[in-house]
Design an enzyme around this catalytic site. Structure first.
Site, mmCIF file in Angstrom:
data_model
loop_
_atom_site.group_PDB
_atom_site.id
_atom_site.type_symbol
_atom_site.label_atom_id
_atom_site.label_comp_id
_atom_site.label_asym_id
_atom_site.label_seq_id
_atom_site.Cartn_x
_atom_site.Cartn_y
_atom_site.Cartn_z
ATOM 1 N N GLU A 263 0.831 -1.201 0.000
ATOM 2 C CA GLU A 263 0.000 0.000 0.000
ATOM 3 C C GLU A 263 0.873 1.263 0.000
ATOM 4 O OE1 GLU A 263 -2.142 -0.649 3.587
ATOM 5 O OE2 GLU A 263 -2.958 -2.561 2.890
ATOM 6 N N GLU B 273 -4.562 -6.551 3.129
ATOM 7 C CA GLU B 273 -3.371 -7.299 3.530
ATOM 8 C C GLU B 273 -3.427 -8.765 3.114
ATOM 9 O OE1 GLU B 273 -3.388 -3.550 5.549
ATOM 10 O OE2 GLU B 273 -4.948 -5.117 5.534
ATOM 11 N N GLN C 251 1.836 -2.085 6.042
ATOM 12 C CA GLN C 251 2.190 -0.774 6.582
ATOM 13 C C GLN C 251 2.552 -0.807 8.064
ATOM 14 O OE1 GLN C 251 -0.748 2.212 5.605
ATOM 15 N NE2 GLN C 251 0.268 2.623 3.663
ATOM 16 N N PHE C 252 1.827 -1.570 8.869
ATOM 17 C CA PHE C 252 2.113 -1.702 10.299
ATOM 18 C C PHE C 252 1.827 -3.131 10.715
ATOM 19 C CE2 PHE C 252 1.341 2.827 9.894
ATOM 20 C CZ PHE C 252 2.317 3.386 10.706
ATOM 21 N N HIS D 188 -0.784 0.107 15.547
ATOM 22 C CA HIS D 188 0.430 0.605 14.910
ATOM 23 C C HIS D 188 1.675 0.383 15.769
ATOM 24 C CE1 HIS D 188 -2.823 2.645 12.835
ATOM 25 N NE2 HIS D 188 -1.987 3.038 11.881
ATOM 26 N N PHE E 168 -1.501 -9.333 10.835
ATOM 27 C CA PHE E 168 -2.109 -10.572 11.314
ATOM 28 C C PHE E 168 -3.170 -11.089 10.348
ATOM 29 C CE2 PHE E 168 -0.824 -8.318 15.307
ATOM 30 C CZ PHE E 168 0.293 -9.102 15.528
ATOM 31 N N LEU F 271 -5.973 -1.540 -0.238
ATOM 32 C CA LEU F 271 -5.865 -1.695 1.210
ATOM 33 C C LEU F 271 -6.399 -3.078 1.570
ATOM 34 C CD1 LEU F 271 -5.199 0.083 3.800
ATOM 35 C CD2 LEU F 271 -7.672 0.333 3.995
#
Length: 326
Positions: free
Chosen positions: A29, A60, A82-83, A129, A88, A58
């Site tokens: 992303e 994952e 991104q984080f 985050h 997960f 967006l």
């Protein structure tokens, strides 16, 4: 010699890998025009083009799934989440497909992909985050789990991860991204995976850790040295497969072990290291193994964040408890 921060070293490694091997592609992303949320991929779209630096939706699960698919077709994808709190969602793909592909096909296929994601607290970020959930990935047979603690190791370990024939989860401590600089030679040389790094020699206690907490461990070792206590500092770097031999050799020398990590205590990977030290190295121990970790709670919001993270004072207190024995 040029100096670089960790995030700059990651960028250098990605660029080097892409220049050296046309099969290496990036996806994630906002990694293209924006250069990623932390700018780890800054400039790579301009240099290598949209065919090799792919902005994704967006999603994952889709990012991981596409990476697995193209890895089976001869590419070497590097996927960015991104984080870590959002990584997960990708565990389904990693657990059920990436990690099993070699076994499922009896070696006919492998999955040479890297899943990169920032991890850990310390940057005053909101919920999702700041997670340190590395133990979730270490419990998946077939995955390598790597966490660098410096620009030099970030560069070398990422190159090695990209070149590895099997899937690697590569976790990058966010509070180290721009914390300090060190000399990084962009020579294309990877560092050995599955190997700990001894950052400081010592004879009185072994400090074992990974990721961002390595900085606190080194500061603690400096303070202990002023008191005449020699701490050996080991950066695990690759959690799985674990280089237990180096840790056990160190504990055989020092007789004491303090394990440090940012993740919660319960179920943290430090428990696995403690079990191996207590099981194989029991007769070397002069004191019980100590663990200095995050707490068994959600990472708190910014005003309480520093109280959650393992501190130098907590590490020193654990070392002194071990020194009361023997």
């Amino acid at each position: 010699m040029p100096e670089a921060t960790l995030v700059e070293a990651i960028n250098l490694a990605l660029a080097r890998a892409m220049a050296d091997d046309q099969r290496v592609i990036l996806l994630g992303e906002d990694i293209g025009k924006d250069g990623g949320v932390f700018r780890a991929t800054d400039g790579l779209l301009t240099r290598f083009g949209p065919e090799r630096v792919l902005d994704t939706p967006l999603a994952e699960v889709a990012i991981a799934g596409v990476a697995i698919g193209v890895a089976t077709q001869g590419f070497r994808p590097v996927a960015e989440i991104q984080f870590m709190g959002f990584a997960f969602a990708a565990i389904d793909q990693l657990l059920n497909h990436a990690a099993r592909l070699r076994t499922r096909t009896r070696g006919r296929l492998s999955c040479p992909m890297v899943l990169r994601t920032p991890c850990g607290a310390g940057i005053h970020a909101p919920e999702h985050h700041s997670e340190s959930g590395e133990a979730c990935f270490t419990n998946i047979p077939g995955l390598r789990v790597v966490i660098p603690s410096s620009p030099q190791r970030g560069y070398g370990l990422l190159l090695a991860a990209i070149r590895d024939p099997d899937p690697v989860v590569f976790l990058e401590p966010t509070r180290l991204y721009r914390a300090f600089r060190e000399v990084v030679v962009d020579d294309g040389q990877g560092l050995a995976l599955d190997q700990c790094f001894t950052l400081r020699e010592g004879s009185d206690v072994t400090l074992v850790g990974w990721g961002a907490v390595i900085r606190e461990m080194l500061i603690a070792a400096e303070r202990l040295a002023k008191e005449g206590i020699a701490a050996e500092v080991i950066d695990v770097a690759t959690l799985v497969p674990l280089d237990a031999a180096m840790i056990l050799t160190s504990v055989a020398k020092t007789g004491r072990c303090v394990i440090c990590h940012e993740a919660p205590l319960t179920g943290g990977f430090g428990g696995e290291i403690a079990a191996q030290v207590a099981g194989t190295g029991l007769l070397s121990l002069l004191a019980p193994v100590e663990r200095v970790t995050g707490y068994d709670t959600i990472v708190p919001l910014p005003r309480l964040e520093k109280h959650y993270l393992p501190s130098v004072d907590r590490i020193l207190a654990a070392v002194r408890r071990t020194l009361r024995h023997g």
